[in-house]
Design a protein around this motif. Structure first.
Motif, PDB file in Angstrom:
ATOM      1  N   PHE A  21      13.959 -71.145  70.956  1.00 27.59           N
ATOM      2  CA  PHE A  21      14.839 -71.870  71.871  1.00 27.59           C
ATOM      3  C   PHE A  21      15.707 -70.881  72.637  1.00 27.59           C
ATOM      4  O   PHE A  21      16.255 -69.932  72.067  1.00 27.59           O
ATOM      5  N   THR A  22      15.798 -71.108  73.941  1.00 30.43           N
ATOM      6  CA  THR A  22      16.627 -70.290  74.826  1.00 30.43           C
ATOM      7  C   THR A  22      17.538 -71.247  75.582  1.00 30.43           C
ATOM      8  O   THR A  22      17.488 -72.457  75.344  1.00 30.43           O
ATOM      9  N   ALA A  69      14.217 -67.713  79.096  1.00 30.91           N
ATOM     10  CA  ALA A  69      12.956 -67.459  78.392  1.00 30.91           C
ATOM     11  C   ALA A  69      12.190 -66.324  79.079  1.00 30.91           C
ATOM     12  O   ALA A  69      11.660 -65.421  78.418  1.00 30.91           O
ATOM     13  N   MET A  70      12.150 -66.370  80.419  1.00 27.72           N
ATOM     14  CA  MET A  70      11.447 -65.324  81.164  1.00 27.72           C
ATOM     15  C   MET A  70      12.139 -63.979  80.958  1.00 27.72           C
ATOM     16  O   MET A  70      11.489 -62.947  80.788  1.00 27.72           O
ATOM     17  N   ASN A  71      13.469 -64.007  80.980  1.00 26.16           N
ATOM     18  CA  ASN A  71      14.235 -62.771  80.779  1.00 26.16           C
ATOM     19  C   ASN A  71      14.069 -62.241  79.359  1.00 26.16           C
ATOM     20  O   ASN A  71      13.985 -61.028  79.160  1.00 26.16           O
ATOM     21  N   LEU A  72      14.031 -63.146  78.387  1.00 26.41           N
ATOM     22  CA  LEU A  72      13.836 -62.720  76.998  1.00 26.41           C
ATOM     23  C   LEU A  72      12.513 -61.958  76.867  1.00 26.41           C
ATOM     24  O   LEU A  72      12.444 -60.902  76.238  1.00 26.41           O
ATOM     25  N   PHE A  73      11.487 -62.502  77.488  1.00 26.42           N
ATOM     26  CA  PHE A  73      10.190 -61.826  77.427  1.00 26.42           C
ATOM     27  C   PHE A  73      10.239 -60.491  78.179  1.00 26.42           C
ATOM     28  O   PHE A  73       9.763 -59.459  77.686  1.00 26.42           O
ATOM     29  N   ALA A  74      10.826 -60.512  79.386  1.00 24.77           N
ATOM     30  CA  ALA A  74      10.867 -59.296  80.209  1.00 24.77           C
ATOM     31  C   ALA A  74      11.626 -58.181  79.480  1.00 24.77           C
ATOM     32  O   ALA A  74      11.168 -57.034  79.438  1.00 24.77           O
ATOM     33  N   TYR A  75      12.763 -58.529  78.911  1.00 22.21           N
ATOM     34  CA  TYR A  75      13.560 -57.518  78.207  1.00 22.21           C
ATOM     35  C   TYR A  75      12.967 -57.171  76.850  1.00 22.21           C
ATOM     36  O   TYR A  75      12.846 -56.014  76.486  1.00 22.21           O
ATOM     37  N   GLY A  76      12.622 -58.224  76.076  1.00 21.18           N
ATOM     38  CA  GLY A  76      12.176 -57.988  74.708  1.00 21.18           C
ATOM     39  C   GLY A  76      10.833 -57.267  74.658  1.00 21.18           C
ATOM     40  O   GLY A  76      10.623 -56.337  73.888  1.00 21.18           O
ATOM     41  N   VAL A 105      12.742 -61.497  89.755  1.00 24.01           N
ATOM     42  CA  VAL A 105      13.925 -60.633  89.624  1.00 24.01           C
ATOM     43  C   VAL A 105      13.998 -59.924  88.258  1.00 24.01           C
ATOM     44  O   VAL A 105      14.317 -58.739  88.218  1.00 24.01           O
ATOM     45  N   PRO A 106      13.677 -60.603  87.127  1.00 23.72           N
ATOM     46  CA  PRO A 106      13.687 -59.853  85.863  1.00 23.72           C
ATOM     47  C   PRO A 106      12.739 -58.654  85.916  1.00 23.72           C
ATOM     48  O   PRO A 106      13.038 -57.601  85.359  1.00 23.72           O
ATOM     49  N   TRP A 107      11.625 -58.815  86.616  1.00 21.93           N
ATOM     50  CA  TRP A 107      10.647 -57.717  86.717  1.00 21.93           C
ATOM     51  C   TRP A 107      11.143 -56.604  87.613  1.00 21.93           C
ATOM     52  O   TRP A 107      10.789 -55.444  87.410  1.00 21.93           O
ATOM     53  N   HIS A 108      11.961 -56.949  88.640  1.00 26.28           N
ATOM     54  CA  HIS A 108      12.598 -55.883  89.431  1.00 26.28           C
ATOM     55  C   HIS A 108      13.434 -55.006  88.501  1.00 26.28           C
ATOM     56  O   HIS A 108      13.407 -53.770  88.580  1.00 26.28           O
ATOM     57  N   ILE A 109      14.199 -55.671  87.626  1.00 24.49           N
ATOM     58  CA  ILE A 109      15.101 -54.939  86.726  1.00 24.49           C
ATOM     59  C   ILE A 109      14.288 -54.097  85.740  1.00 24.49           C
ATOM     60  O   ILE A 109      14.568 -52.910  85.543  1.00 24.49           O
ATOM     61  N   ILE A 110      13.257 -54.720  85.154  1.00 28.57           N
ATOM     62  CA  ILE A 110      12.462 -54.013  84.145  1.00 28.57           C
ATOM     63  C   ILE A 110      11.690 -52.854  84.799  1.00 28.57           C
ATOM     64  O   ILE A 110      11.563 -51.772  84.218  1.00 28.57           O
ATOM     65  N   ALA A 111      11.212 -53.074  86.012  1.00 28.71           N
ATOM     66  CA  ALA A 111      10.495 -52.007  86.717  1.00 28.71           C
ATOM     67  C   ALA A 111      11.427 -50.819  86.950  1.00 28.71           C
ATOM     68  O   ALA A 111      11.032 -49.661  86.784  1.00 28.71           O
ATOM     69  N   ARG A 112      12.665 -51.112  87.304  1.00 28.53           N
ATOM     70  CA  ARG A 112      13.634 -50.038  87.567  1.00 28.53           C
ATOM     71  C   ARG A 112      13.921 -49.252  86.281  1.00 28.53           C
ATOM     72  O   ARG A 112      14.034 -48.042  86.302  1.00 28.53           O
ATOM     73  N   LEU A 136       5.095 -62.003  68.981  1.00 33.68           N
ATOM     74  CA  LEU A 136       6.536 -62.202  68.818  1.00 33.68           C
ATOM     75  C   LEU A 136       7.073 -61.295  67.711  1.00 33.68           C
ATOM     76  O   LEU A 136       8.184 -60.763  67.814  1.00 33.68           O
ATOM     77  N   GLU A 137       6.277 -61.128  66.672  1.00 32.64           N
ATOM     78  CA  GLU A 137       6.740 -60.305  65.553  1.00 32.64           C
ATOM     79  C   GLU A 137       6.880 -58.844  65.958  1.00 32.64           C
ATOM     80  O   GLU A 137       7.756 -58.139  65.463  1.00 32.64           O
ATOM     81  N   SER A 138       6.034 -58.411  66.909  1.00 33.00           N
ATOM     82  CA  SER A 138       6.118 -57.006  67.315  1.00 33.00           C
ATOM     83  C   SER A 138       7.120 -56.807  68.453  1.00 33.00           C
ATOM     84  O   SER A 138       7.403 -55.682  68.853  1.00 33.00           O
ATOM     85  N   MET A 139       7.655 -57.913  68.957  1.00 37.40           N
ATOM     86  CA  MET A 139       8.564 -57.835  70.112  1.00 37.40           C
ATOM     87  C   MET A 139      10.000 -57.613  69.643  1.00 37.40           C
ATOM     88  O   MET A 139      10.423 -58.146  68.626  1.00 37.40           O
ATOM     89  N   GLU A 140      10.744 -56.817  70.419  1.00 40.88           N
ATOM     90  CA  GLU A 140      12.142 -56.546  70.097  1.00 40.88           C
ATOM     91  C   GLU A 140      13.030 -57.687  70.594  1.00 40.88           C
ATOM     92  O   GLU A 140      12.721 -58.331  71.591  1.00 40.88           O
ATOM     93  N   PRO A 141      14.158 -57.922  69.919  1.00 37.66           N
ATOM     94  CA  PRO A 141      15.093 -58.920  70.439  1.00 37.66           C
ATOM     95  C   PRO A 141      15.747 -58.408  71.725  1.00 37.66           C
ATOM     96  O   PRO A 141      15.829 -57.204  71.938  1.00 37.66           O
ATOM     97  N   ALA A 142      16.178 -59.319  72.570  1.00 33.56           N
ATOM     98  CA  ALA A 142      16.872 -58.933  73.801  1.00 33.56           C
ATOM     99  C   ALA A 142      18.379 -59.077  73.632  1.00 33.56           C
ATOM    100  O   ALA A 142      19.148 -58.508  74.393  1.00 33.56           O
ATOM    101  N   GLU A 143      18.783 -59.864  72.660  1.00 30.02           N
ATOM    102  CA  GLU A 143      20.210 -60.073  72.409  1.00 30.02           C
ATOM    103  C   GLU A 143      20.490 -59.877  70.922  1.00 30.02           C
ATOM    104  O   GLU A 143      19.699 -60.298  70.079  1.00 30.02           O
ATOM    105  N   GLY A 144      21.638 -59.252  70.653  1.00 30.16           N
ATOM    106  CA  GLY A 144      22.055 -59.098  69.260  1.00 30.16           C
ATOM    107  C   GLY A 144      23.259 -59.967  68.978  1.00 30.16           C
ATOM    108  O   GLY A 144      24.001 -60.318  69.889  1.00 30.16           O
ATOM    109  N   GLY A 145      23.450 -60.324  67.718  1.00 33.27           N
ATOM    110  CA  GLY A 145      24.611 -61.138  67.354  1.00 33.27           C
ATOM    111  C   GLY A 145      24.388 -61.813  66.029  1.00 33.27           C
ATOM    112  O   GLY A 145      23.514 -61.406  65.240  1.00 33.27           O
ATOM    113  N   GLY A 146      25.141 -62.857  65.803  1.00 36.57           N
ATOM    114  CA  GLY A 146      25.004 -63.613  64.567  1.00 36.57           C
ATOM    115  C   GLY A 146      23.664 -64.324  64.544  1.00 36.57           C
ATOM    116  O   GLY A 146      23.002 -64.486  65.581  1.00 36.57           O
TER     117      GLY A 146
END
Lengths: 152, 411
Positions: free
Chosen positions: B89-90, B96-103, B127-134, B242-252
């Motif tokens: 859940f996002t 969701a798109m950003n989670l995938f792009a970043y993670g 736009v998330p891909w612009h950021i990830i490409a950079r 998903l198991e091999s993917m890194e989280p994009a956000e940290g926290g509780g």
């Protein structure tokens, strides 16, 4: 509210046949404005000589309100001094805002009476989401004047 | 077949009158209306079972947690996911798109790698891909469209080589309605070892989606376009990925252990759900999924298709009007963008609103697409389960009013 309040004939006329719609060969104050939400775009080019706007170009594209406002604005500021244009801009924006009616210099029922053709845009005030369309050329004009580099 | 009048009865907002007229709500592609079943499910939690999830050992927290995890199960069943853990859940489709792009993207892509997308994407898939490409030095490449507003598969095939690591493409364009051949794209992507992300923001609300046959490896969508509330979205992904993917956000909530200088992640899906999740919204989405499943997604698609066909036919009667999108209803959703020369889309939308017709005007968060079509704005009508032919008729009548006001009727 009646659509006729918004789409006055004079507005549609300026939209269909916009005035001052040309790029200037020689300009010393230029600014681009756009409304990112709706995509309206306008470019204002000014030639300012001796404290006066001697030529203006209004180009871009967008809805009838933004384009008609720019067209009328061009007619209204051409040949005027920067000082007069500042007053005019204040009055136009005043007409577009609820506060405008509180300007002691203006008739509260017809704050646009001093603006000539531009008064026809007063109906836009009843359509709040469109006010930014009417204001766009004026905000861009202010920006262009701010960027004016005096060569006098 | 669908009982549209019973469905309309579940949406109290449709009784509203706009400027004295019957409301024709034709902007579900932006956000759909909500049935009472969804509203009630959310109010029930707030009134009777509200406490933070996954935390307390007390009754309310247990009830809220169960309802939240049940919503995850409903979404998993709705998509035919392999297990509930594949549902993350996002807060939105964008998230969701950003989670995938970043993670995934940020940790996988290298200079020289390619991200392949299409020109008809929503900004949330550009736009998330612009950021990830950079950040990574990877290059963003585009698949183009045919003159018929379909994905140019001939040109697209030439884009697939070993440099392509990820293909990110919409399942249904929010502007054109075009549904590209996801299965064929999946074959091409997997053939070069790339993963396929589908932006399902329009596809999932409007068509049956079975992730076992879709071909995608990841799928993002939001709740509010499919009768659910705002503030909730989903990223589905294959569990191993998903198991091999890194989280994009940290926290509780997303950790197993935290020490002073490092931490260990929780298992999926919690690894990706940092902080208190929008669990009441997730429960609302669960109710929306129940509602759509009761109708049947095949019926939803068929209903959209019938209205789209009728609308395309009626809009052809409006002189000068051009539709940006496929002219038939094959592999096409119910988003119809159109341009009426001589009247800007904003003016169209303002006039239509006075007639009680709600349409979207603007660039639809797809500026590269509109630019490629030579437009800066268009108007868009879109349909959902509660729309009827009368809404299409109201649209066409209101366009007649717009043409009269702008003096285009030639009379």
């Amino acid at each position: 509210m009646a659509l006729e309040d918004l789409y006055r004939e004079v507005i549609l006329d300026h939209y269909r046949s916009p005035r001052n719609r040309q790029a200037l060969d020689r300009a010393n104050a230029v600014a681009d404005g756009n409304n990112p939400l709706c995509g309206d775009e306008v470019r204002i080019e000014l030639l300012i000589e001796g404290g006066q706007v001697t030529a203006i170009g209004v180009t871009g594209h967008g809805c009838s309100i933004s384009q008609a406002s720019g067209s009328m604005m061009g007619d209204a500021v051409k040949g005027r001094t920067i000082e007069t244009i500042r007053t005019l801009t204040g009055r136009f924006k005043g007409m577009m805002s609820i506060d405008g009616a509180n300007d002691p210099g203006l008739d509260p029922n017809r704050p646009g009476a001093v603006l000539g053709d531009l008064e026809s845009l007063q109906g836009v005030r009843k359509f709040p989401v469109r006010i930014k369309c009417a204001n766009l050329p004026w905000t861009t004009l202010e920006e262009a004047i701010k960027r004016f580099v005096s060569t006098d | 077949m669908m009982d549209t009048s019973a469905i309309r009865g579940d949406f109290p907002i449709l009784e509203r009158r706009i400027n004295g007229r019957r409301m024709a709500f034709l902007d579900s592609a932006a956000s759909s209306q909500k049935p009472v079943q969804v509203l009630d499910a959310m109010v029930d939690i707030y009134r009777n079972s509200y406490a933070n999830v996954h935390r307390g050992a007390y009754t309310l927290s247990q009830e809220a947690t169960e309802a939240y995890e049940e919503a995850r199960h409903k979404v998993a069943v709705f998509l035919n996911a392999a297990c509930d853990e594949e549902i993350i859940f996002t807060r939105s489709a964008t998230a969701a798109m950003n989670l995938f792009a970043y993670g995934w993207g940020l940790n996988t892509l290298k200079p020289g790698d390619r991200i392949l997308t299409s020109v008809m994407e929503h900004h949330a898939n550009i736009v998330p891909w612009h950021i990830i490409a950079r950040h990574t030095g990877a290059e963003l490449c585009y698949m183009e469209l045919t003159d018929g507003f379909r994905l140019d598969m001939e040109g697209a095939r030439e884009r697939f080589d070993e440099r392509v690591k990820v293909v990110a493409v919409t399942g249904m364009s929010n502007v054109l309605g075009t549904m590209p051949p996801v299965d064929e794209l999946a074959g091409l992507a997997h053939g070069v070892g790339a993963v396929l992300l589908v932006d399902g923001a329009q596809l999932v609300p409007h068509a049956p989606v079975d992730v076992q046959t879709l071909g995608a490896d990841f799928l993002g969508f939001s709740g509010h376009k499919m009768l659910g509330p705002t503030g909730i979205g989903v990223l589905w992904g294959r569990r191993a990925l998903l198991e091999s993917m890194e989280p994009a956000e940290g926290g509780g909530e997303m950790i197993r252990d935290v020490r002073l200088h490092e931490s260990d992640w929780a298992e999926v899906p919690h690894k990706f759900e940092a902080g208190t999740p929008p669990f009441v919204e997730a429960i609302g989405l669960g109710a929306a999924v129940d509602y759509l499943s009761a109708i049947g997604m095949e019926n939803v698609l068929e209903h959209d298709r019938e209205l789209t066909g009728y609308a395309l036919e009626r809009l052809a009667e409006v002189p000068g009007l051009s539709v940006q999108g496929p002219a038939d209803t094959v592999d096409r959703g119910g988003a119809i963008s159109f341009d009426l020369p001589g009247i800007h889309a904003h003016d169209v939308a303002t006039i239509l609103d006075q007639e009680g017709v709600a349409v979207r005007a603007g660039h639809h968060c797809a500026k590269p697409l509109l630019r490629s079509l030579g437009l800066t704005a268009s108007a868009r009508a879109s349909f959902y389960v509660y729309n009827v032919a009368e809404d299409v008729d109201a649209l066409v009548d209101a366009l007649g009013v717009a043409r009269r006001i702008f003096g285009l009727d030639g009379a």
